[in-house]
Design a protein around this motif. Structure first.
Motif, short mmCIF file in Angstrom:
data_model
loop_
_atom_site.label_atom_id
_atom_site.label_comp_id
_atom_site.label_asym_id
_atom_site.label_seq_id
_atom_site.Cartn_x
_atom_site.Cartn_y
_atom_site.Cartn_z
N SER A 1 6.14 4.44 1.02
CA SER A 1 6.84 5.70 0.78
C SER A 1 6.77 6.15 -0.68
O SER A 1 7.10 7.31 -0.98
N LYS A 2 6.35 5.27 -1.58
CA LYS A 2 6.30 5.66 -3.00
C LYS A 2 5.42 4.67 -3.76
O LYS A 2 4.94 3.68 -3.21
N GLY A 3 5.23 4.96 -5.02
CA GLY A 3 4.53 4.04 -5.91
C GLY A 3 3.13 3.69 -5.47
O GLY A 3 2.35 4.53 -5.00
N ILE A 4 2.78 2.41 -5.59
CA ILE A 4 1.44 1.94 -5.28
C ILE A 4 1.12 2.12 -3.81
O ILE A 4 0.00 2.48 -3.44
N GLY A 5 2.10 1.88 -2.94
CA GLY A 5 1.85 2.03 -1.51
C GLY A 5 1.48 3.44 -1.13
O GLY A 5 0.53 3.67 -0.36
N LEU A 6 2.21 4.41 -1.66
CA LEU A 6 1.90 5.82 -1.39
C LEU A 6 0.54 6.19 -1.98
O LEU A 6 -0.24 6.90 -1.34
N GLN B 1 0.80 8.79 10.94
CA GLN B 1 1.69 7.91 11.68
C GLN B 1 2.58 7.15 10.70
O GLN B 1 2.09 6.63 9.69
N ALA B 2 3.88 7.08 10.98
CA ALA B 2 4.80 6.39 10.08
C ALA B 2 5.88 5.68 10.88
O ALA B 2 6.29 6.15 11.94
N HIS B 3 6.34 4.55 10.34
CA HIS B 3 7.37 3.75 11.00
C HIS B 3 8.41 3.33 9.97
O HIS B 3 8.07 2.73 8.94
N LEU C 1 1.88 4.47 7.76
CA LEU C 1 2.85 4.17 6.71
C LEU C 1 4.05 3.41 7.26
O LEU C 1 4.53 3.70 8.35
N VAL C 2 4.54 2.45 6.47
CA VAL C 2 5.74 1.69 6.81
C VAL C 2 6.61 1.58 5.57
O VAL C 2 6.12 1.28 4.48
#
Length: 260
Positions: A16-21, A60-62, A36-37
């Motif tokens: 949802s933010k930072g490196i993951g986003l 797709q997001a969970h 996305l999780v």
């Protein structure tokens, strides 16, 4: 360079933010399909919309807390098979040994250490059976260059480095790759939080957090997109011989500090 990622399904935790986003956006730009999780539903919705705007495709997001028992299994059931797993979710507390209470230590490890391992337990056998797949673990420089004022994170990261190397050594026998990246201090909310914790521990004043971010390589923090680019390339067929390796992405900082 065509990274040959078109249509690949990529599961990204802490997205949802930072490196993951940044990873989700980078994969989407290469034509992959990010899944996305994250545990913050509002932030996850905003991230999904942002990626949709970049790509024009639905995302797709969970919403899920991977620190909870059974979360990895539920996620695997919801998301289904993937080509690439990017383990990124983590919030290990800062502080010295006497400053990190047992419950905070265990909670941090439940999310990051056991969270990474649990998802690998579910997805590695699937990839092995399919004869293809990549697991990328975003770990952290504290595992290679441990510090006493981040002892919980240093121990967590060191264990994940060993886990990555062990699994990555075995994986190519089955057509699977497992690698890791150790980012140094990156421009994220988490780095700010850790800097505040370090300033509070050192001087009793978290407002002095900027004083803990000195002697940075190139005179700046690393950007999330720079970590994401390394992950995307490493997960692509262009890096098809990369497995069992954990890359220290720190601008040479660990060696500069040793030289003094």
């Amino acid at each position: 360079m065509d990274l040959q990622l078109g249509g690949k399904r990529v599961l990204i935790t802490g997205a949802s933010k930072g490196i993951g986003l940044a990873c989700a956006i980078a994969f989407a730009r290469e034509g992959a399909q990010p899944i996305l999780v994250a545990r913050d539903d509002a932030a996850l919705r905003a991230a999904s919309e942002a990626i949709g705007e970049h790509t024009g495709e639905p995302v797709q997001a969970h919403t899920l807390d991977l620190a909870q028992t059974g979360a990895a299994q539920r996620l695997a059931e919801m998301a289904g098979d993937v080509d690439i797993l990017v383990n990124n979710a983590g919030a290990v507390p800062g502080g010295a040994l006497e400053q990190v209470q047992d419950e905070r230590w265990r909670a941090g490890w439940d999310l990051k250490v056991h969270g990474y391992i649990d998802l690998a337990r579910h997805y590695y056998p699937r990839m092995r059976a399919a004869g293809a797949g990549v697991i990328a673990n975003i770990i952290g420089m504290a595992g290679s260059a441990p510090r006493a004022d981040y002892i919980c994170g240093a121990a967590a990261n060191a264990s994940l480095i060993a886990f990555t190397r062990a699994l990555g050594g075995e994986a190519p026998r089955h057509g699977v790759r497992v690698f890791g990246v150790n980012p140094s201090r990156t421009r994220t909310d988490r780095v700010l939080t850790l800097a505040q914790q370090r300033a509070q521990a050192r001087w009793g004043d978290e407002s002095r957090w900027q004083e803990t971010l000195t002697d940075l390589p190139f005179g700046r923090l690393m950007e999330p997109a720079e970590v994401a680019d390394m992950i995307v390339f490493g997960a692509s067929p262009r890096a098809g011989y990369l497995s069992g390796t954990v890359i220290d992405l720190d601008g040479g900082g660990q060696y500069a500090n040793q030289a003094r």
